[in-house]
Design a protein around this motif. Structure first.
Motif, PDB file in Angstrom:
ATOM      1  N   GLU A  33      39.089  36.189  27.883  1.00  0.00           N
ATOM      2  CA  GLU A  33      38.822  37.357  28.725  1.00  0.00           C
ATOM      3  C   GLU A  33      39.514  37.251  30.083  1.00  0.00           C
ATOM      4  O   GLU A  33      40.055  38.230  30.596  1.00  0.00           O
ATOM      5  CB  GLU A  33      37.314  37.535  28.944  1.00  0.00           C
ATOM      6  N   LEU A  34      39.490  36.057  30.655  1.00  0.00           N
ATOM      7  CA  LEU A  34      39.958  35.886  32.034  1.00  0.00           C
ATOM      8  C   LEU A  34      41.383  35.360  32.126  1.00  0.00           C
ATOM      9  O   LEU A  34      41.949  35.305  33.221  1.00  0.00           O
ATOM     10  CB  LEU A  34      39.012  34.959  32.788  1.00  0.00           C
ATOM     11  N   LYS A  35      41.935  34.969  30.982  1.00  0.00           N
ATOM     12  CA  LYS A  35      43.331  34.498  30.922  1.00  0.00           C
ATOM     13  C   LYS A  35      43.580  33.328  31.873  1.00  0.00           C
ATOM     14  O   LYS A  35      44.623  33.244  32.538  1.00  0.00           O
ATOM     15  CB  LYS A  35      44.308  35.651  31.252  1.00  0.00           C
ATOM     16  N   PRO A  93      37.520  34.101  38.033  1.00  0.00           N
ATOM     17  CA  PRO A  93      38.710  33.376  37.589  1.00  0.00           C
ATOM     18  C   PRO A  93      39.260  32.558  38.753  1.00  0.00           C
ATOM     19  O   PRO A  93      38.969  32.848  39.920  1.00  0.00           O
ATOM     20  CB  PRO A  93      39.681  34.500  37.198  1.00  0.00           C
ATOM     21  N   ARG A  94      40.066  31.551  38.437  1.00  0.00           N
ATOM     22  CA  ARG A  94      40.675  30.736  39.491  1.00  0.00           C
ATOM     23  C   ARG A  94      42.114  30.396  39.119  1.00  0.00           C
ATOM     24  O   ARG A  94      42.457  30.260  37.952  1.00  0.00           O
ATOM     25  CB  ARG A  94      39.875  29.450  39.727  1.00  0.00           C
ATOM     26  N   GLY A  95      42.941  30.283  40.165  1.00  0.00           N
ATOM     27  CA  GLY A  95      44.323  29.876  39.975  1.00  0.00           C
ATOM     28  C   GLY A  95      45.178  30.881  39.231  1.00  0.00           C
ATOM     29  O   GLY A  95      46.105  30.498  38.516  1.00  0.00           O
ATOM     30  N   CYS A  96      44.892  32.159  39.401  1.00  0.00           N
ATOM     31  CA  CYS A  96      45.642  33.202  38.677  1.00  0.00           C
ATOM     32  C   CYS A  96      46.899  33.659  39.411  1.00  0.00           C
ATOM     33  O   CYS A  96      47.639  34.503  38.907  1.00  0.00           O
ATOM     34  CB  CYS A  96      44.731  34.402  38.417  1.00  0.00           C
ATOM     35  N   TRP A 122      44.104  43.128  39.601  1.00  0.00           N
ATOM     36  CA  TRP A 122      42.931  42.342  39.223  1.00  0.00           C
ATOM     37  C   TRP A 122      42.529  42.489  37.754  1.00  0.00           C
ATOM     38  O   TRP A 122      41.847  41.628  37.194  1.00  0.00           O
ATOM     39  CB  TRP A 122      41.743  42.741  40.109  1.00  0.00           C
ATOM     40  N   LYS A 123      42.916  43.589  37.121  1.00  0.00           N
ATOM     41  CA  LYS A 123      42.334  43.948  35.834  1.00  0.00           C
ATOM     42  C   LYS A 123      42.659  42.988  34.691  1.00  0.00           C
ATOM     43  O   LYS A 123      41.911  42.920  33.710  1.00  0.00           O
ATOM     44  CB  LYS A 123      42.730  45.376  35.452  1.00  0.00           C
ATOM     45  N   THR A 124      43.744  42.254  34.794  1.00  0.00           N
ATOM     46  CA  THR A 124      44.093  41.313  33.724  1.00  0.00           C
ATOM     47  C   THR A 124      43.147  40.125  33.686  1.00  0.00           C
ATOM     48  O   THR A 124      42.749  39.664  32.604  1.00  0.00           O
ATOM     49  CB  THR A 124      45.537  40.807  33.894  1.00  0.00           C
ATOM     50  N   ASN A 125      42.756  39.635  34.845  1.00  0.00           N
ATOM     51  CA  ASN A 125      41.956  38.405  34.918  1.00  0.00           C
ATOM     52  C   ASN A 125      40.496  38.634  35.294  1.00  0.00           C
ATOM     53  O   ASN A 125      39.620  37.915  34.802  1.00  0.00           O
ATOM     54  CB  ASN A 125      42.569  37.435  35.936  1.00  0.00           C
TER      55      ASN A 125
END
Length: 282
Positions: A33-35, A93-96, A122-125
């Protein structure tokens, strides 16, 4: 760190410590979900060695990680006594490598607000709602001795908001919902307005599906027990960031049971944590 394969899903065990007769562990995994890689903490009570256990999901507040609750609340003692697994995910999420994700303490890293973002970049992660209500429970149920039909959700501040909306948006999924100093009406407070504007856009009608007070007004599911602990001297209560009275008024009108306890101080306390855990599975 060592990689362990439990069931069909691979997790990386980051730490494992004996605690209250059970084990306090932290795992890392690749989130679909968060990639990105995500960490979550899980407390396994002694009962988990021989039986399936109910699960309480704890959602933390702004700036927190999976570490805050497991190191400060003392919840392991009550969880061990009552045979409850506690799962505490990270808050975003972190480090995106998203531009601006680390510029503010109340938006971006550490401030996912438990919504599914619809806005670039923001929507990807930033899909924390789907992560905590769908991906993470499936991961937990596949890898640990859980009783999937006995699940509840709890949280603090931003995480209290998350807990409330998870329960209100999914009638019957959670046995109970409980919150410490939750953000109850984010559409009407500065924290919520900042987060929702960034993650969801300027159309305020799209914000309503992530606002507990609005959701309570249209709730039509089975009876849901709600417990809220709020510190009387909480600076964010007086700053109109939390707005519990708005939620309580709507719940009263809709006949949704709410136990609201105004505490003389604003802090974690193992006795309060135990009371919230007992509410879930009494």
């Amino acid at each position: 760190m060592r990689t362990v394969t439990l069931s069909e899903m691979a997790l990386t065990q980051v730490s494992s410590n004996k605690c209250a007769g059970g084990f306090q562990k932290v795992f890392e995994h690749d989130s679909t979900e968060l990639k990105c890689k995500m960490k979550f903490a899980v407390y396994l009570p002694p009962k988990a060695e021989t039986d399936k256990c109910p699960v309480m999901y704890w959602l933390s507040g702004l700036t927190c990680t999976e570490q805050n609750f497991i190191t400060k609340a003392g919840s392991q003692l009550a969880a061990a006594e009552h045979g409850i697994i506690i799962v505490a995910p990270d808050t975003s999420p972190r480090g995106c490598n998203i531009e601006g994700e680390d510029e503010s303490w109340d938006f971006g890293t550490g401030a996912g607000f438990y919504v599914d973002s619809t806005q670039d970049p923001w929507k990807t992660n930033y899909r924390m709602y789907s992560y905590v209500t769908d991906e993470l429970p499936k991961l937990i149920n596949a890898n640990f001795p859980t009783a999937p039909d006995r699940m509840s959700v709890c949280g603090h501040s931003m995480g209290g908001h998350g807990a409330l909306i998870c329960a209100l948006k999914n009638p019957g999924k959670y046995k109970a919902v409980s919150a410490f100093a939750p953000i109850c009406n984010p559409m009407q407070c500065p924290w919520g307005q900042k987060a929702f504007s960034g993650y969801l856009g300027s159309d305020r009608s799209t914000w309503e599906v992530y606002d507990a007070t609005v959701l309570a007004g249209s709730y039509s599911g089975p009876q849901l027990d709600i417990l809220i602990d709020q510190g009387r001297d909480d600076q964010f209560l007086s700053a109109s960031q939390l707005l519990p009275d708005n939620l309580i008024a709507v719940c009263s009108e809709k006949k949704i049971p709410v136990v609201f306890r105004l505490q003389p101080v604003s802090s974690f306390n193992p006795v309060k944590v135990k009371a919230q855990i007992v509410l879930f599975f009494r």
